[in-house]
Design a protein around this motif. Structure first.
Motif, short mmCIF file in Angstrom:
data_model
loop_
_atom_site.label_atom_id
_atom_site.label_comp_id
_atom_site.label_asym_id
_atom_site.label_seq_id
_atom_site.Cartn_x
_atom_site.Cartn_y
_atom_site.Cartn_z
N ASP A 10 0.82 -1.22 0.00
CA ASP A 10 0.00 0.00 0.00
C ASP A 10 0.86 1.27 0.00
OD1 ASP A 10 -2.35 -1.47 0.01
OD2 ASP A 10 -2.46 -1.52 2.20
N ALA A 11 1.92 1.26 0.80
CA ALA A 11 2.82 2.41 0.84
C ALA A 11 3.53 2.58 -0.50
CB ALA A 11 3.83 2.25 1.96
N LYS A 17 2.03 6.78 -6.94
CA LYS A 17 1.05 7.78 -7.36
C LYS A 17 1.58 9.19 -7.16
CE LYS A 17 -3.18 5.11 -6.75
NZ LYS A 17 -4.44 4.98 -6.02
N LEU A 18 2.27 9.42 -6.05
CA LEU A 18 2.84 10.74 -5.79
C LEU A 18 3.94 11.07 -6.80
CD1 LEU A 18 1.91 12.56 -3.49
CD2 LEU A 18 3.96 11.94 -2.26
N MET A 19 4.76 10.07 -7.13
CA MET A 19 5.81 10.28 -8.12
C MET A 19 5.23 10.59 -9.50
SD MET A 19 8.67 7.43 -7.26
CE MET A 19 9.82 7.62 -5.94
N THR A 42 14.33 7.17 -9.91
CA THR A 42 13.93 6.38 -8.74
C THR A 42 12.64 5.60 -8.98
OG1 THR A 42 14.93 8.11 -7.39
CG2 THR A 42 13.58 6.50 -6.25
N LEU A 43 11.75 6.12 -9.80
CA LEU A 43 10.44 5.50 -10.03
C LEU A 43 10.52 4.04 -10.47
CD1 LEU A 43 7.36 5.80 -10.12
CD2 LEU A 43 7.60 6.73 -12.42
N PRO A 44 11.43 3.64 -11.36
CA PRO A 44 11.48 2.22 -11.76
C PRO A 44 11.76 1.25 -10.61
CG PRO A 44 12.68 3.54 -13.34
CD PRO A 44 12.31 4.45 -12.21
N LEU A 81 9.64 15.34 -2.08
CA LEU A 81 8.42 15.07 -2.83
C LEU A 81 7.23 14.87 -1.90
CD1 LEU A 81 7.13 14.26 -5.65
CD2 LEU A 81 7.59 11.93 -4.93
N ILE A 82 7.44 14.08 -0.86
CA ILE A 82 6.35 13.82 0.09
C ILE A 82 5.97 15.10 0.83
CG2 ILE A 82 5.73 12.58 2.19
CD1 ILE A 82 7.47 10.25 1.15
N ILE A 83 6.96 15.87 1.25
CA ILE A 83 6.68 17.12 1.98
C ILE A 83 5.87 18.08 1.10
CG2 ILE A 83 7.77 19.21 2.89
CD1 ILE A 83 10.02 17.38 3.95
N ASN A 84 6.25 18.18 -0.17
CA ASN A 84 5.61 19.17 -1.04
C ASN A 84 4.27 18.74 -1.60
OD1 ASN A 84 7.72 20.99 -0.72
ND2 ASN A 84 8.88 20.09 -2.38
N LEU A 85 4.02 17.43 -1.73
CA LEU A 85 2.80 16.98 -2.40
C LEU A 85 1.84 16.17 -1.52
CD1 LEU A 85 4.07 15.98 -5.95
CD2 LEU A 85 2.93 18.07 -5.25
N ILE A 86 2.12 16.04 -0.24
CA ILE A 86 1.25 15.20 0.60
C ILE A 86 -0.15 15.82 0.74
CG2 ILE A 86 1.87 16.16 2.84
CD1 ILE A 86 1.91 13.13 3.76
N PHE A 87 -0.25 17.12 0.61
CA PHE A 87 -1.57 17.77 0.73
C PHE A 87 -2.50 17.39 -0.42
CE2 PHE A 87 0.91 20.66 -1.83
CZ PHE A 87 0.01 21.08 -2.79
N THR A 88 -1.97 16.86 -1.51
CA THR A 88 -2.82 16.48 -2.64
C THR A 88 -3.45 15.10 -2.47
OG1 THR A 88 -0.98 15.50 -3.87
CG2 THR A 88 -1.43 17.85 -4.22
#
Length: 110
Positions: A10-11, A17-19, A42-44, A81-88
């Protein structure tokens, strides 16, 4: 320096999805462009871990963790990335997983 990240399915899906959101975005600042370029490499790793979990049929086993090894700059970019986009993120469970990963990376990067 390498950082070993152990996450469940799940994580992993929440991170992917965030990436994907970051890849589709048009970054304006140099820092955002830097994070985006590191996310491209990093995504792959995360997609491979997701596909392995599907092949091994461990998707619904919550105790089964995927191990992903990140370099220092990749871990830093993931944390930013997590810090900047977690609100979405709308899903509470995904936010919980992302916050746990952010806290773990914060400890390791400090």
């Amino acid at each position: 320096m390498r950082i070993i990240l152990k996450i469940n399915y799940d994580a992993n899906v929440a991170i992917i999805k965030l990436m994907c959101q970051m890849i589709e975005a048009q970054p304006m600042t140099k820092e955002a462009k830097l994070v985006q370029s590191i996310i491209f490499e990093t995504l792959p790793k995360f997609q491979k871990a997701k596909n392995t979990a599907i092949e091994n049929q461990t998707v619904f086993i919550d105790s089964k963790k995927n191990t992903i090894t990140l370099k220092y700059h990749q871990a830093y970019a993931l944390e930013q990335l997590i810090i900047n986009l977690i609100f979405t993120v709308n899903c509470f469970l995904a936010k919980k997983h992302l916050n746990d990963i952010k806290d773990f990376l914060n400890q390791k990067l400090a």
